[in-house]
Design a protein around this motif. Structure first.
Motif, mmCIF file in Angstrom:
data_model
loop_
_atom_site.group_PDB
_atom_site.id
_atom_site.type_symbol
_atom_site.label_atom_id
_atom_site.label_comp_id
_atom_site.label_asym_id
_atom_site.label_seq_id
_atom_site.Cartn_x
_atom_site.Cartn_y
_atom_site.Cartn_z
ATOM 1 N N SER A 68 0.831 -1.208 0.000
ATOM 2 C CA SER A 68 0.000 0.000 0.000
ATOM 3 C C SER A 68 0.859 1.248 0.000
ATOM 4 O O SER A 68 0.569 2.234 -0.690
ATOM 5 N N GLY A 69 1.956 1.198 0.765
ATOM 6 C CA GLY A 69 2.857 2.359 0.773
ATOM 7 C C GLY A 69 3.466 2.600 -0.591
ATOM 8 O O GLY A 69 3.519 3.738 -1.080
ATOM 9 N N ASN A 70 3.902 1.531 -1.255
ATOM 10 C CA ASN A 70 4.455 1.685 -2.606
ATOM 11 C C ASN A 70 3.409 2.196 -3.578
ATOM 12 O O ASN A 70 3.696 3.027 -4.447
ATOM 13 N N ARG A 72 0.780 4.067 -2.875
ATOM 14 C CA ARG A 72 0.524 5.476 -2.613
ATOM 15 C C ARG A 72 1.642 6.354 -3.173
ATOM 16 O O ARG A 72 1.388 7.413 -3.747
ATOM 17 N N GLU A 73 2.887 5.885 -2.985
ATOM 18 C CA GLU A 73 4.007 6.654 -3.529
ATOM 19 C C GLU A 73 3.930 6.724 -5.050
ATOM 20 O O GLU A 73 4.167 7.770 -5.663
ATOM 21 N N GLN A 74 3.595 5.571 -5.654
ATOM 22 C CA GLN A 74 3.465 5.548 -7.110
ATOM 23 C C GLN A 74 2.327 6.448 -7.574
ATOM 24 O O GLN A 74 2.437 7.167 -8.581
ATOM 25 N N LYS A 76 1.250 9.104 -6.006
ATOM 26 C CA LYS A 76 1.703 10.490 -5.871
ATOM 27 C C LYS A 76 2.610 10.890 -7.011
ATOM 28 O O LYS A 76 2.506 11.994 -7.558
ATOM 29 N N ARG A 77 3.515 9.976 -7.395
ATOM 30 C CA ARG A 77 4.400 10.279 -8.507
ATOM 31 C C ARG A 77 3.610 10.440 -9.802
ATOM 32 O O ARG A 77 3.878 11.360 -10.595
ATOM 33 N N ASP A 78 2.638 9.534 -10.021
ATOM 34 C CA ASP A 78 1.811 9.643 -11.223
ATOM 35 C C ASP A 78 1.026 10.950 -11.227
ATOM 36 O O ASP A 78 0.870 11.607 -12.272
ATOM 37 N N LYS A 80 1.867 13.771 -9.720
ATOM 38 C CA LYS A 80 2.793 14.858 -9.990
ATOM 39 C C LYS A 80 3.141 14.931 -11.474
ATOM 40 O O LYS A 80 3.172 16.013 -12.081
#
Length: 446
Positions: A68-70, A72-74, A76-78, A80
């Motif tokens: 889930s953390g990965n 969410r980070e992905q 956020k990157r998408d 951005k």
């Protein structure tokens, strides 16, 4: 037989789980609990299963948390990356709009130059024809004077011969000698005047020919300038019309059908321009006239494209920076979790973000819609309808005519929604289509 097997099984268990006693002592009594091998085995097995389950559950929770953390980070990157892409596309759109405006201004200036050059060309052609007519009259007068001069010379020679052949004529002929001499003097003076007039006419003819050469050179220079202007206009029309044609085709719209429909239904502006005709003698149009008429035809097509583009939803409904949260197509329903068709595109942003009409049209619905919350429906040309849902405020009313870029409402969270966003739909003849088809098709034009 069972007893023997039980005895052997207990003997085997005694090796690993010997019988134990658990003493319970109180103030007045002492008791014990006997833990047989089979009881210890059951307890050990149960404890091992509980520990194993705890380990597996903990591992699953850890992996899910890490995943889930990965994710969410992905995400956020998408997000951005998408926001940066939207900003770049917005900047490119503004640049293209500026270039299109500059091209339109250059085209108008070139069209004015063509009108001036055409007027000059017509004036030069008229002056050349008048000059040719004057030269023809002068040449006719010169030929007539030369004939009269030759005739006078012949008459003079005849009289001179007659005078020489009869030197001793009778008295009447002698008396006529004086009259003949006077006649010869008159003829000589007339011949001198005729020769002077001939020389003057010849000089005028040479000057006229030189002026005709100058006019021919000027006409050639004007034609070269016209050729250059024609090429620039043809290039400008190609650069202006092709992107619009590509935009409509990328949106899946038949350009011929669109142009014919606009030409039939649009009154006051956008009608066909009158072809140019430079001839006043019923002659067929020349190459320049045909090229000018072709350019006017392309200008008419460009104008029709401009009108059609304003009636189709090629604009973005949100001009502020937003997050693109969901696209057109099947997705997991945010409320029920089931797989359902999402018939539009979602743009998430703050409450009150301005919402704009994406094309000219008429408001056919402005109120509450089941599931949509506060909903606006706008009817456009070509059987197209746009919908703007989950609004916090509606700024138009039913029957109101709106233009592209008019503010019609504010972003909100009304209806069946999980957060503040705009649900934007495009329907063609009642069938939902992907709105991004129109938005992406216009990126290279607007």
């Amino acid at each position: 037989m069972r007893t023997r097997l039980a005895i052997k099984f207990d003997a085997l268990l005694e090796r690993s789980f010997p019988e134990r006693r658990l003493f319970l002592r109180s103030d007045t009594d002492t008791r014990f609990i006997r833990l047989r091998p089979i009881t210890q085995l059951i307890g050990f097995t149960g404890s091992a299963l509980v520990v194993a389950w705890a380990i597996v559950a903990t591992a699953i929770l850890l992996m899910d948390s890490i995943g889930s953390g990965n994710f969410r980070e992905q995400a956020k990157r998408d997000q951005k990356t998408y926001e940066n892409r939207l900003n770049v596309l917005s900047s490119e759109r503004d640049t293209r709009a500026t270039e299109a405006s500059a091209s339109q201004q250059r085209f108008n200036l070139a069209l004015e130059q063509i009108s001036v050059m055409q007027s000059q060309l017509l004036s030069s052609e008229t002056a050349r024809r008048e000059l040719e007519t004057g030269i023809e009259v002068i040449q006719a007068n010169l030929r007539k004077a030369l004939k009269e001069r030759d005739s006078a010379r012949q008459d003079t020679e005849t009289l001179q011969q007659a005078n020489d052949a009869a030197p001793a004529a009778n008295g009447a002929l002698a008396e006529a000698g004086t009259s003949v001499g006077d006649t010869l003097g008159f003829l000589s003076a007339a011949l001198a005047d005729t020769a002077q007039e001939r020389d003057q006419i010849s000089s005028d003819a040479v000057g006229a020919l030189m002026q005709a050469d100058d006019l021919a050179l000027q006409i050639k220079l004007m034609r070269d300038q016209n050729e250059q202007i024609f090429r620039q206009l043809e290039d400008a029309m190609t650069v202006s019309v092709k992107p619009l044609d590509k935009m409509f085709r990328a949106a899946g719209m038949n350009t011929d059908t669109i142009i014919n429909q606009v030409r039939r239904g649009y009154s006051g502006q956008g009608g066909p321009l009158t072809p140019l005709s430079f001839s006043t003698q019923g002659e067929e149009p020349g190459a320049d006239e045909q090229r000018a008429n072709r350019i006017l035809g392309q200008l008419d097509r460009l104008n029709l494209y401009r009108i059609a583009a304003s009636k189709a939803p090629f604009a973005n409904p949100v001009h502020n920076a937003v997050r693109y949260t969901s696209g057109f197509g099947y997705r997991r329903d945010p409320k029920t979790g089931g797989r359902r068709l999402h018939k539009g595109s979602d743009f998430a942003g703050p409450v009150g973000t301005p919402i704009y009409s994406t094309a000219d049209g008429v408001v056919v619905h402005a109120g509450w819609g089941s599931g949509y919350g506060r909903l606006i429906k706008i009817k456009h040309a070509f059987g197209i309808e746009t919908r703007y849902a989950h609004l916090s405020k509606i700024r138009v009313s039913v029957g109101q005519r709106v233009s592209r870029g008019d503010r019609i409402g504010d972003m909100g969270n009304s209806g069946r929604s999980t957060g503040t966003h705009l649900h934007y739909e495009v329907r063609v003849d009642g069938a939902a289509v992907n709105p991004m088809i129109y938005i992406k098709a216009a990126n290279d034009v607007f």
